[in-house]
Write a protein that holds these residues in place. Structure first.
Motif, PDB file in Angstrom:
ATOM      1  N   ALA A 137       0.862  -1.143   0.093  1.00  0.00           N
ATOM      2  CA  ALA A 137      -0.025   0.131  -0.150  1.00  0.00           C
ATOM      3  C   ALA A 137       0.942   1.304   0.024  1.00  0.00           C
ATOM      4  N   SER A 138       0.636   2.298  -0.627  1.00  0.00           N
ATOM      5  CA  SER A 138       1.459   3.381  -1.069  1.00  0.00           C
ATOM      6  C   SER A 138       0.544   4.697  -0.739  1.00  0.00           C
ATOM      7  N   GLU A 139       0.989   5.408   0.276  1.00  0.00           N
ATOM      8  CA  GLU A 139       0.098   6.635   0.607  1.00  0.00           C
ATOM      9  C   GLU A 139      -1.501   6.595   0.655  1.00  0.00           C
ATOM     10  N   LEU A 140      -1.904   5.427   1.204  1.00  0.00           N
ATOM     11  CA  LEU A 140      -3.151   5.057   1.152  1.00  0.00           C
ATOM     12  C   LEU A 140      -4.318   5.749   2.260  1.00  0.00           C
ATOM     13  N   THR A 141      -5.111   6.472   1.620  1.00  0.00           N
ATOM     14  CA  THR A 141      -6.190   7.399   2.438  1.00  0.00           C
ATOM     15  C   THR A 141      -7.468   6.627   1.941  1.00  0.00           C
ATOM     16  N   LEU A 142      -8.277   6.287   3.113  1.00  0.00           N
ATOM     17  CA  LEU A 142      -9.430   5.551   2.967  1.00  0.00           C
ATOM     18  C   LEU A 142     -10.335   5.905   3.737  1.00  0.00           C
ATOM     19  N   ALA A 143     -11.728   6.316   3.205  1.00  0.00           N
ATOM     20  CA  ALA A 143     -12.745   6.894   4.144  1.00  0.00           C
ATOM     21  C   ALA A 143     -14.280   6.499   3.573  1.00  0.00           C
ATOM     22  N   TYR A 144     -15.029   6.438   4.428  1.00  0.00           N
ATOM     23  CA  TYR A 144     -16.272   6.344   4.090  1.00  0.00           C
ATOM     24  C   TYR A 144     -17.063   7.633   4.315  1.00  0.00           C
ATOM     25  N   GLU A 145     -17.817   8.194   2.950  1.00  0.00           N
ATOM     26  CA  GLU A 145     -18.224   9.238   2.695  1.00  0.00           C
ATOM     27  C   GLU A 145     -17.315  10.338   3.407  1.00  0.00           C
ATOM     28  N   ASP A 146     -17.684  11.211   4.303  1.00  0.00           N
ATOM     29  CA  ASP A 146     -16.876  12.159   4.916  1.00  0.00           C
ATOM     30  C   ASP A 146     -16.030  11.898   5.823  1.00  0.00           C
ATOM     31  N   ARG A 147     -15.899  10.518   6.509  1.00  0.00           N
ATOM     32  CA  ARG A 147     -15.076  10.368   7.790  1.00  0.00           C
ATOM     33  C   ARG A 147     -13.950   9.569   7.108  1.00  0.00           C
ATOM     34  N   THR A 148     -12.835  10.098   7.255  1.00  0.00           N
ATOM     35  CA  THR A 148     -11.575   9.416   6.856  1.00  0.00           C
ATOM     36  C   THR A 148     -11.037   8.660   8.090  1.00  0.00           C
ATOM     37  N   VAL A 149     -10.801   7.193   7.495  1.00  0.00           N
ATOM     38  CA  VAL A 149     -10.432   6.307   8.573  1.00  0.00           C
ATOM     39  C   VAL A 149      -8.913   5.917   8.781  1.00  0.00           C
ATOM     40  N   VAL A 150      -8.244   6.034   7.356  1.00  0.00           N
ATOM     41  CA  VAL A 150      -6.895   5.738   7.438  1.00  0.00           C
ATOM     42  C   VAL A 150      -6.521   6.912   6.465  1.00  0.00           C
ATOM     43  N   GLU A 151      -5.250   7.505   6.769  1.00  0.00           N
ATOM     44  CA  GLU A 151      -4.357   8.492   6.028  1.00  0.00           C
ATOM     45  C   GLU A 151      -3.096   8.253   5.846  1.00  0.00           C
ATOM     46  N   HIS A 152      -2.726   8.371   4.568  1.00  0.00           N
ATOM     47  CA  HIS A 152      -1.176   8.182   4.393  1.00  0.00           C
ATOM     48  C   HIS A 152      -0.365   6.901   4.692  1.00  0.00           C
ATOM     49  N   LEU A 153      -1.204   5.868   4.691  1.00  0.00           N
ATOM     50  CA  LEU A 153      -0.589   4.631   5.045  1.00  0.00           C
ATOM     51  C   LEU A 153       0.342   4.063   4.116  1.00  0.00           C
ATOM     52  N   ASP A 154       1.615   3.871   4.286  1.00  0.00           N
ATOM     53  CA  ASP A 154       2.378   2.823   3.582  1.00  0.00           C
ATOM     54  C   ASP A 154       2.494   1.641   4.393  1.00  0.00           C
ATOM     55  N   LEU A 155       2.353   0.341   3.484  1.00  0.00           N
ATOM     56  CA  LEU A 155       2.430  -0.960   4.195  1.00  0.00           C
ATOM     57  C   LEU A 155       2.956  -1.842   3.137  1.00  0.00           C
ATOM     58  N   ALA A 156       4.094  -2.907   3.430  1.00  0.00           N
ATOM     59  CA  ALA A 156       4.366  -3.840   2.561  1.00  0.00           C
ATOM     60  C   ALA A 156       4.176  -5.133   3.223  1.00  0.00           C
ATOM     61  N   ILE A 157       3.517  -6.099   2.601  1.00  0.00           N
ATOM     62  CA  ILE A 157       3.171  -7.374   3.273  1.00  0.00           C
ATOM     63  C   ILE A 157       4.325  -8.181   2.907  1.00  0.00           C
TER      64      ILE A 157
ATOM     65  N   THR B 168      -8.198  -1.259   6.268  1.00  0.00           N
ATOM     66  CA  THR B 168      -7.206  -1.500   5.606  1.00  0.00           C
ATOM     67  C   THR B 168      -7.230  -2.843   5.053  1.00  0.00           C
ATOM     68  N   LEU B 169      -7.587  -3.857   5.522  1.00  0.00           N
ATOM     69  CA  LEU B 169      -7.849  -5.267   4.861  1.00  0.00           C
ATOM     70  C   LEU B 169      -8.698  -5.130   3.817  1.00  0.00           C
ATOM     71  N   ARG B 170      -9.776  -4.495   3.882  1.00  0.00           N
ATOM     72  CA  ARG B 170     -10.699  -4.443   2.838  1.00  0.00           C
ATOM     73  C   ARG B 170     -10.150  -3.880   1.387  1.00  0.00           C
ATOM     74  N   ALA B 171      -9.302  -2.779   1.876  1.00  0.00           N
ATOM     75  CA  ALA B 171      -8.664  -2.089   0.614  1.00  0.00           C
ATOM     76  C   ALA B 171      -7.609  -2.989  -0.076  1.00  0.00           C
ATOM     77  N   LEU B 172      -6.927  -3.977   0.712  1.00  0.00           N
ATOM     78  CA  LEU B 172      -5.776  -4.651   0.369  1.00  0.00           C
ATOM     79  C   LEU B 172      -6.509  -5.636  -0.638  1.00  0.00           C
ATOM     80  N   GLY B 173      -7.679  -6.009  -0.266  1.00  0.00           N
ATOM     81  CA  GLY B 173      -8.605  -7.003  -1.165  1.00  0.00           C
ATOM     82  C   GLY B 173      -9.518  -6.259  -2.334  1.00  0.00           C
TER      83      GLY B 173
ATOM     84  N   ALA C  32      -2.684   4.094  -3.406  1.00  0.00           N
ATOM     85  CA  ALA C  32      -3.092   2.782  -4.260  1.00  0.00           C
ATOM     86  C   ALA C  32      -2.595   1.512  -3.424  1.00  0.00           C
ATOM     87  N   VAL C  33      -3.441   0.431  -3.496  1.00  0.00           N
ATOM     88  CA  VAL C  33      -2.999  -0.729  -3.332  1.00  0.00           C
ATOM     89  C   VAL C  33      -2.167  -1.395  -4.545  1.00  0.00           C
ATOM     90  N   LEU C  34      -1.244  -2.078  -4.276  1.00  0.00           N
ATOM     91  CA  LEU C  34      -0.580  -2.373  -5.473  1.00  0.00           C
ATOM     92  C   LEU C  34       0.010  -3.848  -5.443  1.00  0.00           C
TER      93      LEU C  34
END
Length: 279
Positions: A8-28, A47-52, A61-63
């Protein structure tokens, strides 16, 4: 060292106007068990939902193998990434055998709907999760624990290189929790041919189970990764206090040697009331 297949690179995740994850970098790490832990609503499952690819990133983005998941065909993703969400829903009146068999759909072709490989994958998945005897039963009739094992069997039958499991021990008694997590370890183990095992990412609530079964532990709080690495390096009294707000002592597990979190002094009727805390 080769780059991780799932990142995951610079990942920002939100539900409507509520940001849950911001600028997350992760290598599995490939061929390892990665466990994500953290308090409720910290962004673990998001985060797991975005990875899938169940959740589209607001930014970043998730790569997979260097390519953005958003640009890949759905069937290709399903052949590479298996995902068991928190609350999967089965079609009404479907049998256990039929549900597990649905895990093979990404591998089928219009000219060959079912193969010996499909049959073998389904049979082995049901055996490994102890649901073979339930094959003819309706999923609707099962207990929560039985149903959870059936869903895990379907995910295993999908036979992907990467497997994402969101709280797979939910509804299971302690014996089946251990069986499922032992199975997770087996899936990531080196194959009999000497090749790499599966890459598994698990969200767990139980920090001691996470420390026992993880190769790589990711601790999250408020949508950010606070620490990651081997459990022996991550699970400390300071981290548990920072992430979970819990005073504790960390000692070696007498069976595995992994970190074991022992909560601080329990509540008693004679102890002074604690203030400034919330459940």
């Amino acid at each position: 060292m080769n780059p991780a297949r799932l990142t995951a690179s610079e990942l920002t995740l939100a539900y409507e106007d509520r940001t849950v994850v911001e600028h997350l970098d992760l290598a599995i790490p490939d061929g390892k068990v990665t466990v994500i832990v953290g308090p409720n609503a910290c962004g673990k499952s998001t985060t797991l939902r975005a990875l899938g690819r169940l959740l589209k990133p607001r930014n970043g983005a998730v790569l997979l193998d260097g390519e953005a998941l958003a640009k890949l065909p759905t069937k290709r993703i399903a052949q590479q990434i298996g995902l068991l969400p928190q609350t999967p829903v089965a079609p009404e009146a479907i049998t256990v055998g039929d549900l597990v068999a649905r895990g093979r759909q990404p591998h089928q072709h219009w000219w060959q709907q079912w193969s010996d490989a499909d049959e073998k994958a389904v049979t082995e998945a049901m055996e490994r999760t102890d649901v073979t005897a339930l094959a003819e039963r309706s999923v609707d009739e099962l207990s929560g624990g039985q149903r959870q094992r059936v869903w895990i069997a379907m995910a295993i039958a999908q036979d992907t290189d990467i497997l994402l499991l969101d709280e797979p021990t939910t509804y299971l008694d302690i014996s089946h929790q251990v069986e499922v997590l032992d199975l997770v370890r087996q899936l990531a183990a080196t194959t009999e041919e000497g090749g790499p095992g599966r890459t598994v990412v698990v969200v767990l609530h139980d920090l001691n189970q996470a420390a026992r079964y993880a190769d790589h532990l990711v601790a999250m709080k408020s949508g950010e990764v606070v620490a990651e690495g081997p459990p022996s390096k991550v699970v400390t009294e300071e981290l548990v206090r920072e992430v979970f707000g819990l005073e504790c002592v960390v000692v070696p597990d007498p069976v595995t040697g992994s970190p074991l979190v022992v909560p601080g002094a329990p509540w008693s009727a004679t102890a002074p009331a604690r203030t400034g805390t919330s459940v």
